[in-house]
Enzyme design. Structure first.
Site, mmCIF file in Angstrom:
data_model
loop_
_atom_site.group_PDB
_atom_site.id
_atom_site.type_symbol
_atom_site.label_atom_id
_atom_site.label_comp_id
_atom_site.label_asym_id
_atom_site.label_seq_id
_atom_site.Cartn_x
_atom_site.Cartn_y
_atom_site.Cartn_z
ATOM 1 N N LYS A 30 14.961 7.126 10.973
ATOM 2 C CA LYS A 30 15.145 7.600 9.752
ATOM 3 C C LYS A 30 16.390 8.501 9.641
ATOM 4 C CE LYS A 30 11.339 5.731 8.039
ATOM 5 N NZ LYS A 30 11.473 4.928 6.812
ATOM 6 N N THR A 74 -1.016 9.023 3.061
ATOM 7 C CA THR A 74 -1.277 7.537 2.914
ATOM 8 C C THR A 74 -1.948 6.797 3.857
ATOM 9 O OG1 THR A 74 0.974 7.290 4.277
ATOM 10 C CG2 THR A 74 1.111 7.680 1.792
ATOM 11 N N ASP A 102 8.939 -10.647 5.875
ATOM 12 C CA ASP A 102 9.016 -9.590 7.081
ATOM 13 C C ASP A 102 10.593 -9.432 6.841
ATOM 14 O OD1 ASP A 102 9.826 -8.384 9.415
ATOM 15 O OD2 ASP A 102 8.818 -9.937 10.558
ATOM 16 N N VAL A 103 11.131 -8.088 6.461
ATOM 17 C CA VAL A 103 12.174 -7.885 6.275
ATOM 18 C C VAL A 103 13.066 -7.831 7.425
ATOM 19 C CG1 VAL A 103 11.769 -6.294 4.400
ATOM 20 C CG2 VAL A 103 12.039 -5.341 6.741
ATOM 21 N N SER A 127 0.870 -1.180 -0.130
ATOM 22 C CA SER A 127 0.106 -0.015 0.143
ATOM 23 C C SER A 127 0.889 1.078 0.007
ATOM 24 C CB SER A 127 -1.149 0.075 1.158
ATOM 25 O OG SER A 127 -0.082 -0.002 2.345
ATOM 26 N N GLY A 128 0.269 2.443 0.106
ATOM 27 C CA GLY A 128 0.782 3.596 0.191
ATOM 28 C C GLY A 128 2.048 3.852 -0.818
ATOM 29 N N ILE A 129 3.189 4.439 -0.474
ATOM 30 C CA ILE A 129 4.172 4.951 -1.303
ATOM 31 C C ILE A 129 4.937 3.550 -1.948
ATOM 32 C CG2 ILE A 129 6.660 5.597 -1.154
ATOM 33 C CD1 ILE A 129 5.749 7.489 1.048
ATOM 34 N N TYR A 136 11.111 6.530 15.817
ATOM 35 C CA TYR A 136 11.088 6.466 14.332
ATOM 36 C C TYR A 136 12.243 7.734 13.803
ATOM 37 C CZ TYR A 136 8.723 7.640 9.886
ATOM 38 O OH TYR A 136 8.514 7.812 8.628
ATOM 39 N N ASP A 147 5.753 -7.766 1.254
ATOM 40 C CA ASP A 147 5.053 -6.973 2.390
ATOM 41 C C ASP A 147 4.778 -8.188 3.588
ATOM 42 O OD1 ASP A 147 3.347 -3.886 2.386
ATOM 43 O OD2 ASP A 147 2.476 -5.639 3.599
#
Length: 235
Positions: A148, A178, A56-57, A12-14, A144, A33
């Protein structure tokens, strides 16, 4: 040579918008995903140009066993915001949960890509950071923001280490409209108040970020090690 782009967090999203952009260009897309229903919907939309896998990364074993055959480009988009936690309540467990996905996951996928990738004249990686990596994130989202910021540092290191074979850049979106915003902007006037703080007077769209990712992947042959804001002038 046809490009094959691996996009993490692509349900989804970006991530999904980026998949649409690269498929429209004529590339193949591999979507990862953790949500099977989201991947099924994406696959139904994109058709034969896309293949999907639940990965799952943050799970080293899952990443190591995933099929990266033919991958030429990578978009490290998977990430989580996490719960809002005041600084006095921040603990190692919360910080680790964010970093496991946003930072360690990026590292694991990049390593797997670098080992398995197919040679391509425009080989490139785009990492999804955030302006929170520069401003620290909003109140309660220090973990978060820190994750980043780490992505920004890793991007510059990767660009140096992978040159000249693979270009590596990052995008730093601001407030993008998003599904994740639906969990944050819950007050009736929340979106209007957010827009007031953005010089462009609106939130960005996933498609706008995706167009920038597509450009970095394919049309920026002398751009590497850069962090590009997609934030409507917001800092």
């Amino acid at each position: 040579m046809t490009a094959t782009v691996l996009i993490t967090g692509a349900g989804s999203g970006i991530g999904l918008a980026t998949a649409r952009a690269v498929v429209a260009r004529g590339a193949q897309a591999i979507l990862w995903d953790v949500s099977r229903p989201a991947l099924n919907a994406a696959r139904a939309e994109l058709g034969e140009a896309a293949r999907t896998a639940v990965v799952d990364v943050s799970d080293a074993g899952a990443v190591a066993s995933a099929d990266l055959a033919g991958v030429t480009h990578l978009v490290n988009n998977a990430g989580i915001l996490g719960q809002k936690v005041a600084w006095t309540g921040l603990d190692a467990e919360h910080l680790k949960a964010i970093f496991d996905v946003n930072v360690i996951g990026l590292m694991l996928v990049t390593q797997a890509f670098a080992q398995a990738r197919m040679a391509h004249p425009t080989a490139a990686i785009v990492n999804m950071s955030s302006i929170a990596g520069e401003n620290g994130g909003g109140p309660g989202f220090a973990a978060y923001g820190a994750s980043k910021g780490a992505i920004m540092a890793l991007t510059r290191a990767m660009a140096r280490d992978f040159a000249p074979d693979i270009r590596v850049n990052a995008l730093a979106p601001g407030i993008i409209d998003t599904p994740i915003q639906d969990t944050i902007l819950t007050a009736p006037d929340a979106r209007d108040r957010v827009a007031e703080g953005i010089p462009m007077a609106r939130m960005g769209t996933a498609d706008e970020v995706a167009r920038a990712a597509d450009w970095l992947l394919f049309d920026a042959p002398y751009v590497t090690g850069e962090i590009i804001r997609i934030a409507g002038g917001r800092r």
